[in-house]
Design a protein around this motif. Structure first.
Motif, PDB file in Angstrom:
ATOM      1  N   LYS A 147      18.592  32.254 -22.589  1.00  0.00           N
ATOM      2  CA  LYS A 147      17.570  31.239 -22.820  1.00  0.00           C
ATOM      3  C   LYS A 147      17.101  30.684 -21.484  1.00  0.00           C
ATOM      4  O   LYS A 147      17.911  30.249 -20.662  1.00  0.00           O
ATOM      5  N   ALA A 155      10.348  25.143 -34.456  1.00  0.00           N
ATOM      6  CA  ALA A 155      11.517  24.426 -33.945  1.00  0.00           C
ATOM      7  C   ALA A 155      12.631  25.404 -33.596  1.00  0.00           C
ATOM      8  O   ALA A 155      13.303  25.265 -32.566  1.00  0.00           O
ATOM      9  N   LEU A 156      12.824  26.413 -34.438  1.00  0.00           N
ATOM     10  CA  LEU A 156      13.853  27.422 -34.170  1.00  0.00           C
ATOM     11  C   LEU A 156      13.527  28.199 -32.895  1.00  0.00           C
ATOM     12  O   LEU A 156      14.418  28.523 -32.103  1.00  0.00           O
ATOM     13  N   LYS A 157      12.247  28.499 -32.679  1.00  0.00           N
ATOM     14  CA  LYS A 157      11.861  29.191 -31.450  1.00  0.00           C
ATOM     15  C   LYS A 157      12.225  28.358 -30.228  1.00  0.00           C
ATOM     16  O   LYS A 157      12.743  28.880 -29.233  1.00  0.00           O
ATOM     17  N   ALA A 158      11.928  27.066 -30.296  1.00  0.00           N
ATOM     18  CA  ALA A 158      12.191  26.195 -29.154  1.00  0.00           C
ATOM     19  C   ALA A 158      13.691  26.048 -28.903  1.00  0.00           C
ATOM     20  O   ALA A 158      14.144  26.052 -27.757  1.00  0.00           O
ATOM     21  N   VAL A 159      14.483  25.923 -29.977  1.00  0.00           N
ATOM     22  CA  VAL A 159      15.928  25.706 -29.834  1.00  0.00           C
ATOM     23  C   VAL A 159      16.628  26.964 -29.339  1.00  0.00           C
ATOM     24  O   VAL A 159      17.502  26.905 -28.471  1.00  0.00           O
ATOM     25  N   THR A 160      16.264  28.112 -29.884  1.00  0.00           N
ATOM     26  CA  THR A 160      16.949  29.356 -29.528  1.00  0.00           C
ATOM     27  C   THR A 160      16.416  29.977 -28.240  1.00  0.00           C
ATOM     28  O   THR A 160      17.092  30.789 -27.610  1.00  0.00           O
ATOM     29  N   PRO A 172      14.910  27.773 -19.889  1.00  0.00           N
ATOM     30  CA  PRO A 172      14.196  26.514 -20.191  1.00  0.00           C
ATOM     31  C   PRO A 172      12.789  26.519 -19.602  1.00  0.00           C
ATOM     32  O   PRO A 172      12.567  26.989 -18.488  1.00  0.00           O
TER      33      PRO A 172
END
Length: 249
Positions: free
Chosen positions: A83, A198-203, A85
């Motif tokens: 990941k 949201a899942l895209k941003a978190v993962t 950031p």
């Protein structure tokens, strides 16, 4: 396999035993041993996906390329996405609304669902959301169908240059009349899209929608529903819902 044409070596990765990878171009990955430990100096970038079992990586580590390949093969290495950031800047409604009326397409995500190809529509929608926010700040609730005139004046104040456009007026009028109405299928679609992003941003996998996704279904509202605003037998909440679904429901 390696390509010695540059300092950054390109290697072909082959999955074994019928396994399929789940990487995409641009992903940063690391190689790990069968026990889950990270191989030293093994971070690479996926530059091309060939098949579901083959992809090409770009290796720029310090190990000699042959030593790196031997380590990966000897340790039955697996790969894991890394990941990375990122900081994404978002424009607020007030600053974005004037840009919505221009040819600036960077405000809106491109997909099959959205309607941002029409500058008048996207400007009217953003003006309406800005007006709704102002109304809620002042009154503590969403506007009712009987407060359409007040709502339209707030939307016009958000962008005075287009308030005389008949198409703009129709869109804002429809927005005002449906603020108290709900259509569950549309809510389900938008909720699912929100959860997905949201899942895209978190993962850190794939790129989330940046800025706005314009999705509306005003074509579902029949023109006959305009008559809902007349009559005193319905409360203000049900008037908004009736404008969406029609008086028959």
């Amino acid at each position: 396999n390696e390509d010695d044409s540059s300092e950054k070596m390109q290697l072909m990765v082959n999955c074994v035993d019928g396994e399929r990878h789940d990487v995409s171009r641009g992903d940063l990955i690391e190689f790990r041993t069968g026990s889950g430990e990270s191989l030293a100096d093994s971070n690479c970038e996926v530059i091309q996906v060939k098949t579901p079992t083959k992809f090409i990586i770009q290796y720029s580590g310090d190990l000699p390329i042959q030593e790196f390949c031997d380590k990966a093969n000897e340790n039955s290495a697996t790969v894991r996405r890394l990941k990375v950031p990122q900081v994404v800047q978002f424009s607020d409604l007030e600053s974005a609304t004037p840009r919505a009326y221009s040819d600036d397409s960077s405000l809106f995500a491109i997909c099959d669902l959205e309607k941002s190809f029409d500058p008048t529509r996207r400007g009217a929608i953003l003006s309406s959301f800005q007006a709704m926010g102002d109304f809620v700040d002042e009154n503590g609730c969403h506007p009712t169908i009987d407060e359409e005139t007040v709502f339209r004046s707030k939307a016009a104040a958000a962008n005075e240059n287009n308030s005389d456009n008949p198409s703009w007026q129709r869109i804002v009028k429809g927005f005002a009349k449906t603020c108290k109405g709900k259509l569950t299928p549309v809510q389900a679609v938008l909720g699912a899209i929100g959860a997905q992003e949201a899942l895209k941003a978190v993962t850190g996998l794939y790129t989330p929608i940046q800025q706005f996704l314009l999705f509306d279904c005003d074509e579902l509202i029949e023109e006959d529903n305009e008559e809902v605003s007349s009559g005193d037998d319905a409360d203000l909440e049900s008037k908004g819902q009736a404008h969406v679904l029609g008086t028959g429901m």
